[in-house]
Write a protein that holds these residues in place. Sequence first.
Motif, PDB file in Angstrom:
ATOM      1  N   ASN A 113       0.949  -1.315  -0.213  1.00 31.64           N
ATOM      2  CA  ASN A 113       0.034  -0.153  -0.077  1.00 31.64           C
ATOM      3  C   ASN A 113       0.818   1.185  -0.054  1.00 31.64           C
ATOM      4  N   ASP A 114       2.051   1.106  -0.496  1.00 35.32           N
ATOM      5  CA  ASP A 114       3.091   2.412  -0.607  1.00 35.32           C
ATOM      6  C   ASP A 114       3.231   2.905  -2.091  1.00 35.32           C
ATOM      7  N   ILE A 115       2.453   4.104  -2.142  1.00 40.55           N
ATOM      8  CA  ILE A 115       2.227   4.586  -3.534  1.00 40.55           C
ATOM      9  C   ILE A 115       3.791   4.640  -4.235  1.00 40.55           C
ATOM     10  N   LEU A 118       4.662   1.290  -5.222  1.00 41.17           N
ATOM     11  CA  LEU A 118       4.148   0.828  -6.508  1.00 41.17           C
ATOM     12  C   LEU A 118       4.357   1.551  -7.820  1.00 41.17           C
ATOM     13  N   PHE A 119       4.715   2.850  -7.529  1.00 41.03           N
ATOM     14  CA  PHE A 119       5.215   3.569  -8.662  1.00 41.03           C
ATOM     15  C   PHE A 119       6.399   3.092  -9.401  1.00 41.03           C
ATOM     16  N   ILE A 120       7.443   2.720  -8.271  1.00 40.72           N
ATOM     17  CA  ILE A 120       8.809   2.196  -8.895  1.00 40.72           C
ATOM     18  C   ILE A 120       8.736   0.878  -9.585  1.00 40.72           C
ATOM     19  N   ARG A 143      -3.453   1.010 -11.128  1.00 40.07           N
ATOM     20  CA  ARG A 143      -4.834   1.069 -10.610  1.00 40.07           C
ATOM     21  C   ARG A 143      -4.904   0.938  -9.107  1.00 40.07           C
ATOM     22  N   GLU A 144      -3.795   0.412  -8.596  1.00 42.32           N
ATOM     23  CA  GLU A 144      -3.915   0.429  -7.016  1.00 42.32           C
ATOM     24  C   GLU A 144      -3.437   1.800  -6.661  1.00 42.32           C
ATOM     25  N   ILE A 145      -2.362   2.458  -7.400  1.00 43.15           N
ATOM     26  CA  ILE A 145      -2.097   4.036  -6.823  1.00 43.15           C
ATOM     27  C   ILE A 145      -3.135   4.694  -6.615  1.00 43.15           C
TER      28      ILE A 145
END
Length: 191
Positions: A113-115, A118-120, A143-145
């Motif tokens: 749940n770490d944006i 998730l982005f990297i 999608r999760e971001i």
Amino acid sequence: MKFNRRVYICLIIALIFSLRVDGAASQKSVAEMLEIARKQFYAAIEDEKQIDPAIALFKRIGAAEPKYTGRMQVYIGSLIALRGKHAFFPHTKLKWARRGLAIMDSGLQKSQNDIEALFIHGTTCYYLPFFFKRGDDAQRDFREIIKLMPQQMDTYDPKLIANVVAFLLENVKLTDNQKTYLQMLKDRLQP
């Protein structure tokens, strides 16, 4: 004999200097080290010489702040996969990419749940060649971001969020609602 003595003296001076530099870096806050590490990460994309210093800094941050362990592992895995980009032989490229992806995936499991993680993870998967079959992973991360953004965006550096939003708007297939939401965020984040 004199030459060896000079070499030893130079090595000792270099060691003392490196300890001073390392000590100064360790006195920086985790936030400052993270900002420096991010810059080194993006520099490593074009300059292979930046990979090892960036990895070392991400390891130091993870050790200093355990809550960032998963995120740091994602960065480190991405950097290791990046070694594949700079490698000459195809089998070496593949080896580094696979090794880095395994580390990234493990890090993401720790920070689901770490944006930033998730982005990297998502952008690394996004830019991989098609035969790695990581396109679905990238889309899932994006999608999760978008799902996490309303609750978490204020806990991240606004510049980071602005970059994430800009990337998503430019590169990701989005629904009309997602586009509207992200455009609103982009407008709000611009000075």
